[in-house]
Motif scaffolding. Structure first.
Motif, PDB file in Angstrom:
ATOM      1  N   GLY A   3       0.644  -1.304  -0.062  1.00  0.00           N
ATOM      2  CA  GLY A   3       0.002   0.102  -0.070  1.00  0.00           C
ATOM      3  C   GLY A   3       0.836   1.417   0.196  1.00  0.00           C
ATOM      4  O   GLY A   3       2.059   1.185  -0.401  1.00  0.00           O
ATOM      5  N   ASP A   4       0.037   2.316   0.169  1.00  0.00           N
ATOM      6  CA  ASP A   4       0.791   3.826   0.246  1.00  0.00           C
ATOM      7  C   ASP A   4       1.571   3.725   1.318  1.00  0.00           C
ATOM      8  O   ASP A   4       1.598   2.731   2.577  1.00  0.00           O
ATOM      9  CB  ASP A   4      -0.205   4.862   0.423  1.00  0.00           C
ATOM     10  CG  ASP A   4      -0.942   5.028  -0.765  1.00  0.00           C
ATOM     11  OD1 ASP A   4      -0.681   4.486  -1.888  1.00  0.00           O
ATOM     12  OD2 ASP A   4      -2.381   5.285  -0.623  1.00  0.00           O
ATOM     13  N   LYS A   5       2.597   4.798   1.373  1.00  0.00           N
ATOM     14  CA  LYS A   5       3.687   4.976   2.673  1.00  0.00           C
ATOM     15  C   LYS A   5       3.023   4.902   4.119  1.00  0.00           C
ATOM     16  O   LYS A   5       3.750   4.810   4.762  1.00  0.00           O
ATOM     17  CB  LYS A   5       4.610   6.127   2.279  1.00  0.00           C
ATOM     18  CG  LYS A   5       3.796   7.441   2.341  1.00  0.00           C
ATOM     19  CD  LYS A   5       4.870   8.503   2.105  1.00  0.00           C
ATOM     20  CE  LYS A   5       4.433   9.952   2.254  1.00  0.00           C
ATOM     21  NZ  LYS A   5       5.311  11.044   2.077  1.00  0.00           N
ATOM     22  N   ASP A   6       1.783   5.393   4.244  1.00  0.00           N
ATOM     23  CA  ASP A   6       0.989   5.361   5.552  1.00  0.00           C
ATOM     24  C   ASP A   6       0.136   4.177   5.553  1.00  0.00           C
ATOM     25  O   ASP A   6      -0.965   4.498   6.440  1.00  0.00           O
ATOM     26  CB  ASP A   6       0.805   6.749   5.791  1.00  0.00           C
ATOM     27  CG  ASP A   6      -0.567   7.244   4.646  1.00  0.00           C
ATOM     28  OD1 ASP A   6      -0.671   6.300   3.668  1.00  0.00           O
ATOM     29  OD2 ASP A   6      -1.488   7.904   4.969  1.00  0.00           O
ATOM     30  N   ALA A   7       0.184   3.136   4.914  1.00  0.00           N
ATOM     31  CA  ALA A   7      -0.967   2.191   4.927  1.00  0.00           C
ATOM     32  C   ALA A   7      -1.121   1.389   6.255  1.00  0.00           C
ATOM     33  O   ALA A   7      -2.232   1.341   6.519  1.00  0.00           O
ATOM     34  CB  ALA A   7      -0.592   1.078   3.775  1.00  0.00           C
ATOM     35  N   ALA A   8      -0.113   1.273   6.960  1.00  0.00           N
ATOM     36  CA  ALA A   8      -0.147   0.795   8.205  1.00  0.00           C
ATOM     37  C   ALA A   8      -0.677   1.603   9.202  1.00  0.00           C
ATOM     38  O   ALA A   8      -1.545   1.365  10.025  1.00  0.00           O
ATOM     39  CB  ALA A   8       1.448   0.530   8.883  1.00  0.00           C
ATOM     40  N   THR A   9      -0.430   2.931   9.121  1.00  0.00           N
ATOM     41  CA  THR A   9      -1.117   3.995   9.930  1.00  0.00           C
ATOM     42  C   THR A   9      -2.564   3.971   9.738  1.00  0.00           C
ATOM     43  O   THR A   9      -3.287   3.998  10.704  1.00  0.00           O
ATOM     44  CB  THR A   9      -0.337   5.392   9.610  1.00  0.00           C
ATOM     45  OG1 THR A   9       1.085   5.474   9.852  1.00  0.00           O
ATOM     46  CG2 THR A   9      -0.968   6.310  10.463  1.00  0.00           C
ATOM     47  N   GLN A  10      -2.820   4.083   8.304  1.00  0.00           N
ATOM     48  CA  GLN A  10      -4.237   3.980   8.076  1.00  0.00           C
ATOM     49  C   GLN A  10      -5.015   3.108   8.494  1.00  0.00           C
ATOM     50  O   GLN A  10      -6.274   3.000   9.118  1.00  0.00           O
ATOM     51  CB  GLN A  10      -4.523   4.236   6.480  1.00  0.00           C
ATOM     52  CG  GLN A  10      -4.216   5.388   5.915  1.00  0.00           C
ATOM     53  CD  GLN A  10      -4.635   6.689   6.594  1.00  0.00           C
ATOM     54  OE1 GLN A  10      -5.926   6.687   6.929  1.00  0.00           O
ATOM     55  NE2 GLN A  10      -3.801   7.789   6.962  1.00  0.00           N
ATOM     56  N   TYR A  11      -4.215   1.696   8.489  1.00  0.00           N
ATOM     57  CA  TYR A  11      -4.761   0.421   9.175  1.00  0.00           C
ATOM     58  C   TYR A  11      -5.202   0.820  10.797  1.00  0.00           C
ATOM     59  O   TYR A  11      -6.283   0.306  11.243  1.00  0.00           O
ATOM     60  CB  TYR A  11      -4.163  -0.659   8.860  1.00  0.00           C
ATOM     61  CG  TYR A  11      -4.540  -1.845   9.756  1.00  0.00           C
ATOM     62  CD1 TYR A  11      -5.209  -2.950   9.383  1.00  0.00           C
ATOM     63  CD2 TYR A  11      -3.772  -2.286  11.015  1.00  0.00           C
ATOM     64  CE1 TYR A  11      -5.699  -3.914  10.212  1.00  0.00           C
ATOM     65  CE2 TYR A  11      -4.046  -3.230  11.680  1.00  0.00           C
ATOM     66  CZ  TYR A  11      -5.151  -4.206  11.322  1.00  0.00           C
ATOM     67  OH  TYR A  11      -5.416  -5.198  12.132  1.00  0.00           O
ATOM     68  N   LEU A  12      -4.312   1.099  11.217  1.00  0.00           N
ATOM     69  CA  LEU A  12      -4.417   1.472  12.772  1.00  0.00           C
ATOM     70  C   LEU A  12      -5.389   2.461  12.984  1.00  0.00           C
ATOM     71  O   LEU A  12      -6.248   2.528  14.193  1.00  0.00           O
ATOM     72  CB  LEU A  12      -2.714   1.775  13.422  1.00  0.00           C
ATOM     73  CG  LEU A  12      -1.798   0.899  13.220  1.00  0.00           C
ATOM     74  CD1 LEU A  12      -0.530   1.417  14.026  1.00  0.00           C
ATOM     75  CD2 LEU A  12      -2.219  -0.358  14.208  1.00  0.00           C
ATOM     76  N   LYS A  13      -5.437   3.414  12.375  1.00  0.00           N
ATOM     77  CA  LYS A  13      -6.746   4.498  12.368  1.00  0.00           C
ATOM     78  C   LYS A  13      -7.969   3.772  12.336  1.00  0.00           C
ATOM     79  O   LYS A  13      -8.808   4.071  13.126  1.00  0.00           O
ATOM     80  CB  LYS A  13      -6.522   5.498  11.249  1.00  0.00           C
ATOM     81  CG  LYS A  13      -5.600   6.684  11.885  1.00  0.00           C
ATOM     82  CD  LYS A  13      -5.640   7.871  10.810  1.00  0.00           C
ATOM     83  CE  LYS A  13      -4.754   8.674  11.157  1.00  0.00           C
ATOM     84  NZ  LYS A  13      -4.861   9.953  10.207  1.00  0.00           N
TER      85      LYS A  13
END
Length: 244
Positions: free
Chosen positions: A141-151
């Motif tokens: 995913g995008d460079k913030d895919a993990a952050t978005q998942y956590l959100k």
């Protein structure tokens, strides 16, 4: 094997000045211990390595936020006077009460710093629930895919767990008292519209937003920092991704 160990040692030495990179590589090397035989990279190994890297990023982000000036000294996440009552700040500064406003803003951020570490177990719990499909989607995913998942998976749980901690921290740093004093002084000014916003809700949401900003930075570092790809597992993982 010796060559591999030497390469990993050199990489860790070069990355010693960057805490995040060094810790990511240590966790990745632990996974590598079971995959250094040259066997094909499995989906389980990718998921395990990504989970460990994400946990390092989470802990580093929360640690950074919980330090003195972790919020207050960081312009990206510093919590300002509540936007919906910005007129309160402007008016008080005009009547010579700017020091009181500044004192409140400082204690507000100190409250967030005091509460930040309590978010770590919630984040880690979400990471452990990552499925293999989630891990691969994040990797690609995008460079913030993990952050978005956590959100998506932790925001409500974070708020519910974080709010009472934040309330105690605001009381501990006197932010609540200072805010009450400020609002009372403002409400005494003739011809002003009375205000009494929910400080606890505002501070909690802003503190959580700040944590996600730091998590996103850690994620970007893990993805983009060249040193983060110097272990065998990371080279294999990202080489596989680049080929897909």
């Amino acid at each position: 094997m010796k060559k591999l160990l030497y390469t990993s040692f050199v990489a860790l030495t070069l990355a010693a000045s960057a805490c995040t990179v060094a810790e990511v590589q240590r966790t990745m090397d632990e996974v590598l211990a079971g995959t250094a035989t040259g066997a094909p990279l499995t989906r389980d190994e990718v998921a395990s390595g990504l989970k460990q890297a994400l946990e390092v990023g989470i802990r580093n982000g929360a640690s950074q936020a919980s330090q003195t000036d972790g919020y207050y000294g960081n312009s990206l996440i510093r919590i300002p006077f509540p936007e919906d009552v910005q007129r309160v700040e402007n008016t008080l500064r005009k009547v010579g009460l700017g020091n009181e406003v500044d004192k409140f803003i400082l204690t507000l951020n100190r409250g967030a710093e005091d509460a930040a570490q309590s978010a770590v177990p919630i984040f880690v719990s979400a990471i452990k629930q990552l499925t293999i499909a989630d891990a691969w989607a994040i990797l690609r995913g995008d460079k913030d895919a993990a952050t978005q998942y956590l959100k998506r998976t932790t925001s409500q749980q974070l708020y519910e767990a974080f709010n009472p901690v934040m309330v105690k921290s605001l009381e501990k740093t006197n932010a609540t008292r200072y805010y009450t004093d400020i609002v009372n002084q403002y409400n005494k000014i003739p011809l002003t519209q009375k205000v009494n916003p929910d400080l606890d809700d505002y501070a909690t949401q802003k503190a959580i937003d700040g944590l996600f900003v730091l998590v996103a930075q850690e994620e970007a570092n893990i993805r983009e920092n060249p040193f983060a790809r110097t272990t065998e597992l990371l080279r294999r993982v990202f080489a596989k991704e680049n080929q897909s």
